[in-house]
Design an enzyme around this catalytic site. Structure first.
Site, PDB file in Angstrom:
ATOM      1  N   ASP A 163       0.838  -1.203   0.000  1.00  0.00           N
ATOM      2  CA  ASP A 163       0.000   0.000   0.000  1.00  0.00           C
ATOM      3  C   ASP A 163       0.875   1.256   0.000  1.00  0.00           C
ATOM      4  O   ASP A 163       0.363   2.379  -0.023  1.00  0.00           O
ATOM      5  CB  ASP A 163      -1.015  -0.009   1.146  1.00  0.00           C
ATOM      6  CG  ASP A 163      -0.378  -0.119   2.512  1.00  0.00           C
ATOM      7  OD1 ASP A 163       0.860  -0.209   2.599  1.00  0.00           O
ATOM      8  OD2 ASP A 163      -1.131  -0.105   3.518  1.00  0.00           O
ATOM      9  N   SER A 164       2.211   1.063  -0.034  1.00  0.00           N
ATOM     10  CA  SER A 164       3.114   2.191  -0.291  1.00  0.00           C
ATOM     11  C   SER A 164       2.859   2.747  -1.688  1.00  0.00           C
ATOM     12  O   SER A 164       3.357   3.821  -2.027  1.00  0.00           O
ATOM     13  CB  SER A 164       4.585   1.762  -0.140  1.00  0.00           C
ATOM     14  OG  SER A 164       4.833   0.575  -0.875  1.00  0.00           O
TER      15      SER A 164
ATOM     16  N   ASP B 274      -1.077  -6.036  -0.177  1.00  0.00           N
ATOM     17  CA  ASP B 274      -1.529  -5.433   1.084  1.00  0.00           C
ATOM     18  C   ASP B 274      -3.033  -5.258   1.112  1.00  0.00           C
ATOM     19  O   ASP B 274      -3.618  -4.721   0.157  1.00  0.00           O
ATOM     20  CB  ASP B 274      -0.906  -4.042   1.242  1.00  0.00           C
ATOM     21  CG  ASP B 274       0.336  -4.048   2.098  1.00  0.00           C
ATOM     22  OD1 ASP B 274       0.434  -4.888   3.010  1.00  0.00           O
ATOM     23  OD2 ASP B 274       1.217  -3.198   1.857  1.00  0.00           O
TER      24      ASP B 274
ATOM     25  N   LYS C   5      -1.268  -9.399   2.750  1.00  0.00           N
ATOM     26  CA  LYS C   5      -0.532  -8.969   3.947  1.00  0.00           C
ATOM     27  C   LYS C   5      -1.420  -8.043   4.765  1.00  0.00           C
ATOM     28  O   LYS C   5      -2.180  -7.255   4.201  1.00  0.00           O
ATOM     29  CB  LYS C   5       0.764  -8.254   3.562  1.00  0.00           C
ATOM     30  CG  LYS C   5       1.523  -7.648   4.762  1.00  0.00           C
ATOM     31  CD  LYS C   5       2.953  -7.289   4.424  1.00  0.00           C
ATOM     32  CE  LYS C   5       3.116  -5.939   3.796  1.00  0.00           C
ATOM     33  NZ  LYS C   5       2.687  -4.804   4.630  1.00  0.00           N
TER      34      LYS C   5
ATOM     35  N   GLU D  57       9.120  -4.284  10.560  1.00  0.00           N
ATOM     36  CA  GLU D  57       9.537  -2.979  10.019  1.00  0.00           C
ATOM     37  C   GLU D  57      10.090  -2.075  11.107  1.00  0.00           C
ATOM     38  O   GLU D  57       9.458  -1.840  12.140  1.00  0.00           O
ATOM     39  CB  GLU D  57       8.332  -2.307   9.329  1.00  0.00           C
ATOM     40  CG  GLU D  57       8.694  -0.940   8.759  1.00  0.00           C
ATOM     41  CD  GLU D  57       7.707  -0.388   7.739  1.00  0.00           C
ATOM     42  OE1 GLU D  57       6.749  -1.095   7.368  1.00  0.00           O
ATOM     43  OE2 GLU D  57       7.919   0.766   7.305  1.00  0.00           O
TER      44      GLU D  57
HETATM   45  O1  KIV Z   1       3.549  -1.124   1.618  1.00  0.00           O
HETATM   46  C1  KIV Z   1       4.742  -1.450   1.686  1.00  0.00           C
HETATM   47  O2  KIV Z   1       5.573  -1.127   0.825  1.00  0.00           O
HETATM   48  C2  KIV Z   1       5.170  -2.247   2.834  1.00  0.00           C
HETATM   49  C3  KIV Z   1       6.635  -2.483   2.996  1.00  0.00           C
HETATM   50  C4  KIV Z   1       7.299  -1.273   3.513  1.00  0.00           C
HETATM   51  C5  KIV Z   1       6.914  -3.665   3.834  1.00  0.00           C
HETATM   52  O3  KIV Z   1       4.367  -2.655   3.615  1.00  0.00           O
END
Ligand code: KIV
Length: 273
Positions: free
Chosen positions: A51-52, A90, A120, A189
């Site tokens: 979700d980044s 995510d 995730k 993290e």
């Molecule tokens: O959303 C993401 O990129 C993440 C990573 C930082 C593990 O959850």
């Protein structure tokens, strides 16, 4: 050691084997078809449709605004490119917390509409009901503890987590809970490396760290950060493998100058009939 390259497809079972034989898991984020093709061709073990995407693709300050439909759009694009890597997606903020039925529906939509391999979720004990329900539908779950960006408004800061005993103890307990419920791994993290090592040794499932030191079972970075597209994000844990920012600006600059100078297109770059 890169034994996993012999596997035609990475599964959660392969990740478990990698932990057992001490082969590190290499994971990067990916959000689109073209980059996912390159990641898969390079032999990455796991692609995280994180979700980044909310930050690096959509320009939001936090991960909170991204929607389930938007995550499915990114995951579907990635899945069209990938043959070998395990693809984990995510569950975005607001689609699973506090409502296990909604959590299951969100996870099913991701799996059905994108064809991804796993999901995730951020959190420990608080989201156990949702984890149980999703696992009961046969959907593999990767946990995420430590700095959990969906809770940034509660934390108020992106500093290292679990430096105090109380929070470290809760993290250790949560990691054990995630394992006992059936998660196939846990992302850790931005926590002290000693704590990450302790958690890693205490679990039979793999840990994948980001800012969690070297004594974890694998590493993950955000693609745009490790390629050096983002110049304004430089935490201690980030290693930049390229300076794509300067390379891309250089190419754009070159193109602009060529157009202005009437150098592009040349004779060979146009059709005459
Ligand atoms: O959303 C993401 O990129 C993440 C990573 C930082 C593990 O959850």
């Amino acid at each position: 050691m890169h034994l996993s390259k012999d596997y035609p497809k990475i599964t959660t079972h392969v990740l478990q084997e990698m932990k057992q034989r001490g082969e590190k898991i290499a994971m990067l984020t990916g959000y689109d078809y073209s980059m996912a093709r390159l990641l898969d061709e390079a032999g990455i073990d796991v692609i995280l449709v994180g979700d980044s995407a909310s930050n690096v693709m959509a320009g939001n300050v936090t991960t909170l605004p991204i929607t389930l439909d938007q995550m499915i759009y990114h995951a579907t694009s990635v899945m069209k490119a990938v043959k070998r890597a395990l693809v984990v997606v995510d569950l975005p903020f607001g689609t699973y917390q506090g409502n296990s039925k909604e959590a299951l529906n969100s996870a099913i939509r991701i799996m059905k509409e994108s064809g991804a391999n796993a999901i995730k979720m951020e959190g420990g004990e608080e989201i156990v009901e949702s984890i149980d329900r999703i696992l009961s539908a046969g959907i593999p779950v990767l946990g995420h503890l430590g700095l959990t960006p969906q809770s940034i408004n509660k934390f108020g800061t992106y500093v290292v987590r679990a430096t105090e005993k109380g929070e470290a103890d809760k993290l250790k307990k949560d990691a054990k809970i995630l394992e006992s419920r059936g998660c196939f791994g846990v992302v850790l993290e931005k926590i002290p490396s000693g704590l990450a090592a302790e958690v890693t040794e205490s679990l039979t499932i793999p840990t994948i760290g980001i800012g969690a030191g070297d004594r974890v079972d694998g590493q993950v970075l955000v693609l745009h950060d490790m390629l050096g597209i983002n110049q304004d994000f430089s935490p201690r844990f980030l290693r930049r493998y390229h300076n794509l920012h300067d390379e891309i600006i250089g190419a754009f600059d070159h193109y602009i100058n060529d157009v202005k100078a009437k150098d592009f297109p040349n004779e060979k770059e146009q059709y005459f009939k």
